[in-house]
Each structure stands twice: as C-alpha cells, then as structure tokens.
Scaffold this active site. Structure first.
Site, PDB file in Angstrom:
ATOM      1  N   SER A 158       7.566   3.951   0.616  1.00 19.74           N
ATOM      2  CA  SER A 158       6.801   2.902  -0.065  1.00 19.74           C
ATOM      3  C   SER A 158       5.746   2.308   0.852  1.00 19.74           C
ATOM      4  CB  SER A 158       7.744   1.779  -0.511  1.00 19.74           C
ATOM      5  OG  SER A 158       8.654   2.279  -1.441  1.00 19.74           O
ATOM      6  N   GLU A 179      -1.792 -18.067  -7.244  1.00 14.85           N
ATOM      7  CA  GLU A 179      -0.783 -17.003  -7.127  1.00 14.85           C
ATOM      8  C   GLU A 179       0.178 -17.269  -5.959  1.00 14.85           C
ATOM      9  OE1 GLU A 179      -0.615 -12.180  -6.594  1.00 14.85           O
ATOM     10  OE2 GLU A 179      -2.552 -13.148  -6.821  1.00 14.85           O
ATOM     11  N   CYS A 191       1.767   1.386  -9.517  1.00 18.43           N
ATOM     12  CA  CYS A 191       0.456   1.020  -8.968  1.00 18.43           C
ATOM     13  C   CYS A 191       0.161   1.748  -7.657  1.00 18.43           C
ATOM     14  CB  CYS A 191       0.361  -0.485  -8.782  1.00 18.43           C
ATOM     15  SG  CYS A 191       1.748  -1.171  -7.893  1.00 18.43           S
ATOM     16  N   ASN A 192       1.202   2.206  -6.962  1.00 17.47           N
ATOM     17  CA  ASN A 192       0.973   2.860  -5.669  1.00 17.47           C
ATOM     18  C   ASN A 192       1.106   4.376  -5.701  1.00 17.47           C
ATOM     19  OD1 ASN A 192       0.266   0.821  -3.870  1.00 17.47           O
ATOM     20  ND2 ASN A 192       2.361   0.077  -3.853  1.00 17.47           N
ATOM     21  N   ARG A 193       1.620   4.918  -6.762  1.00 16.75           N
ATOM     22  CA  ARG A 193       1.845   6.358  -6.773  1.00 16.75           C
ATOM     23  C   ARG A 193       1.944   6.907  -8.189  1.00 16.75           C
ATOM     24  NH1 ARG A 193       5.445   7.926  -3.387  1.00 16.75           N
ATOM     25  NH2 ARG A 193       5.607   6.012  -2.195  1.00 16.75           N
TER      26      ARG A 193
END
Lengths: 274, 423
Positions: free
Chosen positions: B107, B190, B49-51
């Site tokens: 990250s 959540e 999702c981030n990269r």
C-alpha cells in the site's frame, strides 16, 4: 530449614535479576508473549521471597529486622510487592523495571552480607518494634515508588515539551496517570510513615531511657513527613497540577536519602540497633 | 496454477493515470461480462484510488498478461499510458502480489488496513457476477487470512500515520480519562473534521466546534454529536477546554501568548493540550513556554508520523513470513486437487456406504438373498458413479481448461466431504 534459607538467599538475587531483565527486555522490545508471563514470574519471585522471610523468622525466632541486611531484604520485597499491587490495579506494565532495579540492588547486597543471627538484643524481638520497622519500610517503599513515577513524569513531560517521541513516549502511560501513581504512592507511603512515627513516639520512650526528641533520625523523619504532608495538603486543597506536586515529592525523597547519610554519620544515636 | 495478474498502482504510475483507469462499480458491471466472454474464465477486479488490479484464469493457455492489459485499455482508453506503468504476474508471483496487497505491504501507506476490505469486496463482487468459483474463492480467502494475520500477529497497522491522528495520540500521552475531558476544535475543514472524529473515537464526549462559517461548524457538530461556539467569541472560552485543536486557514495567529496566559490563569494551571495542525500556524508557538501547556504543531506531529511509518516498514519481513506460510498452504492444497485421488476417494465414499448398509441386513436375510443384494448394490453403485467418473477422467485428459477440472474437483470434495490420501 537453614539449608533452605541459604539456598533461597542465593536464588533470590538471581530471580530479581531475571525479573528485571525480562521487564527491561519487554520495555525495549514489547513482546506480546511476555505481557503476562513477566507478571507471573514476578509473582513467583514474590512468593519465594515471602517464604524466605517467613523461614528466617521461624528459624531465628525474630522478625527479619535485626540487621540492616535483613532490612534490605524486607525493603526489596516491599518495593516489588507495592509495585506488583500497582500493576494489578492499574494494568500499567511498563514502569516495572525502574522499580525492580532497586529490589535487585537491595537483595543482592543483603544476600552477600547477611548472616545467620540467632542471638539478638531482646529489644529487637519486640512486636511493637516489628510493626514500627515494617510500617516504616513499607512507607519508604511507597515514597520510593512515588519518586520513581515522579522522575518518569518529569522525563516524559520534558520529552513531550521538546518533541522527543522515543521509547519512553511509546511505553509510558500518560502524564496524568504517572502523576496519579506518584501521588497515590506518596499518600500510602505518608500514611505508613505516620503509623511508624506514631508507634515510635509511643514505644521509644518506654524502651530507651536516653530517648531524645532531638535524635537526628527522628528529626530527619519528621522533616520528610512534614514535606510530604505539605505536598499532599497542597495537592488536595490548592489543586496542584503536574510538576508542582512531583517536585515536592522528589524533594521529600531526596531528603530521605540525605537523612540516611546524616544518620549514618551520627551512628552514636540511640536510634541505632545494630 | 495458471493465474494471471496485472496491476497499475502507486509504484508504477502517477495518480493521473491511476485515476483515469479507476473502474467504478457500474464500469465493473460492464467490464466483467465482457472479459469473461473474451479472455478470462474467472477473475476478480480490484479498483481503488491507488490501484487497479485484475486477477484471473485465462480461457486459453495462449493468453498473456499483456492481453488483459490491452483489454482493459480497450475498455477504458486513456492517453500516455505505457507498458512500464503496469506490473504483470503469473502463477506464484500473482498470488504473492495479491497477498502483498491484502497484507498491506504494497500500500501507499504501509499497513493500510482499508485495502483488506476492498480486496474482500472485490471478490464478492466477482462472485455475485458469477465470475469467481471455488479455486479463486480459496485464493481470496487465503488473501483475507494473510491480511488478518498481518494485523493480528505484527504491528504493521499500528501507530498514527496522519497528522490529525498523531495529534490525538499525543493527547493520549498527556491526559487520561478522555471521556471526562473537554475539547475545542477550531476549524471545520477536512483536517478539523478528522481531528474531531478521532477525538470522539477516543472517547472524548464533550467536543465543541468553532468555525468562521457557522453552517460548517453546525454540520460537523451534528456529525460528532458536539456543540458549537461562535468563532468571534471562542477566545473567551479557551479556559473551559483541556484540549484545543486548531486547523483553520487563517493567515495570522488566532491564539496568542496573551490568550494562553489568561487561559492558564483561569484554569489555575491545569494541563492544556494545544495542537496546531494548520498551515500557516494558528497558535503562537511561544505558548509552549508555559508550564502545563503542551503545544504541538505540524512539524512536531510529523515526527510521530514518520516514526510510525518507519516502524511499520520494519514489520514488513514479518508479514512476508506470513505470506510465504500461507502460499505454501495454498499450493499444498492446490496440488492435492489431483483427479485420480479424488476419484478414488469418491468411489471409496460410496463403497463404504454400500458395505455399511449390507452389514445391517447381513443377519436378516439368507446367504442366497444376501449374495443377490450384494451383486445388485455393486451394479447400482457402478451405474451411479459411471458418469461422474468418466466426466472427471475426460476433463483430466483434456489439454486445456485445467481450471474447470480443478473447480469440479473442489465441488466434488466439498459436496461429499472427501479427503484424498495425501491430505
């Protein structure tokens, strides 16, 4: 043997200084490599201290309780020994330097002023007196450890309430554990103090013709004993939680310190051996 | 080492672009055969999702990193993407970047250990599609080692970095023996779910959920093996809990000072931890005035999160040191993959076997027969080793496909457990 005793007398404060420094450094920096080595070092220090006390007993033919400086050394040992047992039982390794600092101070004063004492009053060679003094010292060591954990409890309690999440928050065990450590140390201290008082009450009248129940040291000890006893009973039966018992324990410890000063003032008491 | 890498990540591009370029497994299944055919001899595609990152060895020495980017954008066309949204790496820098990713220092949340698993999975995915071989395996094994060493030897992954986990961290500083404690989680959204899971993971076995929508409470209770109490009546049960975590979307306080006063009276002063991880708040902050009531809200828990993030960032130089060490080891290994020492080691290996076997029959045959056997075995070995030796030399003399040569060398070394003199 005398030479060995003198050497150990010089070495011991340095060993406590190193142990204190290592515990402090580990507390500040949390070095994994120190986790076990600091405990081993403290154990070695304790062994050396035991040897020192045993050698003194053999060389001078009396237990090392015949002067306040001998007693300081025994107290230094008792404090660290009690802490060491606690550390082994609970595996909580972060409160050490708060205890070792006391041993360092007591041992340093002892090492500076202690003298070789071959000739002592006959009464100081008594076995009952030995048990009386040792149990009192161990009792006070327990109460000191209880007080230290109590103070740490109060500090952590306040920090958590005020959202201060600093070094103490990171390193110290939970409040519940600190409370338990303080309580159990106080119980052990109280039991040993009870033994010391019991022996004293049995032995003192036969050893001292001028024995008096109004002796300041006796009164102070009885008051301390009562405060701790009350606190322990309330903790067990009235289910005291958190600060209540801790404050009681610290009150008892403060009384113990004050009583030291008072008995210092009334040094003419029969309860003074040196 | 002619390895390329391209990356679009949280440092270079907004989330919309990262999401748009994310490749799911089905897309990777299509992308890999295509890029293998046209551009890369072997490679790995990491997409989270981030990269999204692509590492690989080009088929042609004239290939540039930008070609890989263009290929990706051709495969998955998106708008508004520009050159500066990508990072490009070659050789050492590509390896360094991969190790940074695996070590968790690149990250979004420094020290995130999830990425290490994603890197490993990505390599295995490529390997299963026959898109990765020996050298790439070694590179990714080393990346995995970097990630593991970072976790083991530094504190890069320590400390709560989410508010719900920070709440549990504070609980641990107040209460001990969590397996004997009871917890109430109000709100099954959540955040409430995360808090309940963290509590369960820390050993709290008696967890009760209360939520306005009963079905949600039931679902969460089932997930964490907990129980439920109706939302309308949870006030009457507050005294039964050592830990109360509230995470609802209520506009007003659900728990007031009166509730807590009554609760503490019934608990006879036993400590209670109250974590308000809702915005707006669910619990009146004035409850913190009560002795043995430990109230914390988002603001106070955020302090812990920020402290932990800072502590993690302070560990980056230690991870960097690990990366440099592992890069040195990797390149030392790679440089030892020379073809000449390998051919020599390869021939020495067979010669040793030949000599060993001849030695066994030396005293069992006549001198004349021994000479014949000696001659025959030499010729036999020469013929057996001729083709592999020639093939390796041909590859070594070629101007392209250095990676193919390296892969052959690795296979040969692994098959016969060969070690060159410089190893």
């Amino acid at each position: 043997m005398l030479q060995t005793i003198h050497t150990l007398n010089v070495i011991l404060p340095f060993l406590y200084l190193v142990a204190f420094s290592v515990y402090l450094y580990d507390f500040m920096k949390e070095k994994r490599v120190l986790t076990n080595s600091k405990r081993i070092f403290l154990f070695i220090t304790l062994i050396i201290h035991v040897l020192y006390l045993v050698f003194r007993t053999i060389e001078f033919n009396h237990p090392p309780i015949t002067s306040k400086f001998e007693i300081y050394s025994v107290l230094a040992f008792a404090l660290v020994f009690s802490y060491f047992i606690l550390e082994l039982l609970t595996d909580i390794r972060w409160t050490g330097y708060y205890i070792i600092i006391f041993s360092l101070i007591f041992q340093a004063i002892s090492s500076i002023y202690i003298v070789d004492n071959y000739e002592v009053k006959e009464i100081l060679r008594s076995r009952l007196l030995g048990i009386h003094v040792i149990s009192a010292i161990l009792g006070y060591a327990g109460l000191t450890i209880s007080a230290v954990h109590g103070l740490l409890f109060l500090k952590l309690y306040k920090d958590i309430k005020l959202n201060k999440f600093g070094l103490l928050f990171k390193r110290l065990p939970s409040l519940e554990i600190l409370e338990k450590l303080s309580f159990y140390s106080a119980v052990i201290g109280f039991v040993l103090l009870t033994i010391a008082i019991k022996i004293g009450v049995i032995w003192l009248p036969s050893a001292f013709p001028d024995y008096s129940y109004l002796d300041p040291k006796l009164l102070a000890t009885a008051t301390i004993w009562l405060v701790y006893g009350t606190g322990i009973i309330f903790k067990i039966y009235a289910k005291w939680y958190g600060k209540k018992f801790i404050i009681f324990s610290l009150t008892g410890f403060s009384l113990a310190l004050i009583s030291l000063l008072i008995t210092k003032i009334f040094e003419s008491s029969f309860h003074t051996f040196y | 080492m002619n390895i390329f890498g391209i990356s679009i990540n949280h440092n270079t591009a907004p989330i919309e672009l990262r999401e748009a370029l994310h490749l799911n497994n089905e897309e990777i299944d299509q992308f890999i055969p295509s890029i293998r055919r046209d551009l890369l001899g072997e490679g790995v595609v990491i997409s989270t999702c981030n990269r999204t990152e692509i590492f690989g060895f080009p088929r042609d020495l004239r290939t540039r990193a930008e070609d890989i980017r263009d290929y990706l954008l051709k495969f998955k066309p998106i708008e508004n993407v520009e050159n500066h949204h990508f990072e490009y790496f070659f050789s050492c820098s590509a390896i360094k970047h991969l190790f940074n990713v695996a070590g968790g220092i690149d990250s979004l949340i420094v020290g995130d250990s999830q990425i290490l698993g994603q890197v490993k999975d990505a390599f295995e995915y490529s390997e299963n599609l026959n898109f990765a071989s020996s050298v790439l395996r070694r590179i990714f094994d080393t990346a995995s080692k970097v990630g593991k060493r970072a976790i083991k030897e530094t504190r890069i992954g320590e400390g709560a970095i989410s508010v719900s986990y920070a709440a549990v961290q504070v609980v641990e500083k107040i209460l001990a023996y969590l397996d004997k404690k009871t917890a109430l989680v109000i709100g099954a959204g959540e955040t409430g779910e995360l808090a309940a899971i963290h509590l369960r993971d820390k050993g709290v076995t008696n967890i009760v959920i209360s939520n306005r929508t009963l079905s949600k409470a039931e679902a969460l209770a089932k997930k964490i093996d907990g129980e439920i109490i109706p939302f309308e009546t949870f006030h009457h049960h507050l005294h039964e809990f050592d830990i109360i975590i509230s995470a609802t979307s209520s506009e007003n306080f659900l728990i007031t000072t009166e509730h807590v006063k009554e609760m503490q009276k019934r608990r006879k002063g036993m400590p209670t931890v109250m974590m308000d991880i809702a915005i707006p708040r669910d619990i009146d902050p004035a409850v913190r005035k009560f002795d043995n009531v430990f109230y914390h809200d988002m603001d106070s828990l955020q302090i812990i999160v920020e402290q932990n993030l800072k502590a993690r960032k302070d560990e980056i130089p230690k991870v960097d040191k690990i990366i440099i060490e592992e890069m040195a080891n990797l390149f030392s290994w790679y440089n030892a993959l020379g073809v000449v020492p390998t051919i020599k080691a390869f021939r020495d290996f067979f010669e040793e076997i030949r000599q060993d076997e001849l030695g066994k029959i030396r005293n069992k045959v006549s001198d004349e027969d021994y000479m014949k056997l000696e001659d025959m075995s030499r010729r036999l070995m020469g013929r057996i080793l001729h083709n592999p030796t020639i093939k390796l030399r041909e590859l070594a003399n070629g101007k392209s496909d250095e990676q193919v040569l390296k892969n052959h060398v690795v296979v040969l070394k692994e098959l016969f457990s060969l070690k060159s003199e410089d190893e």
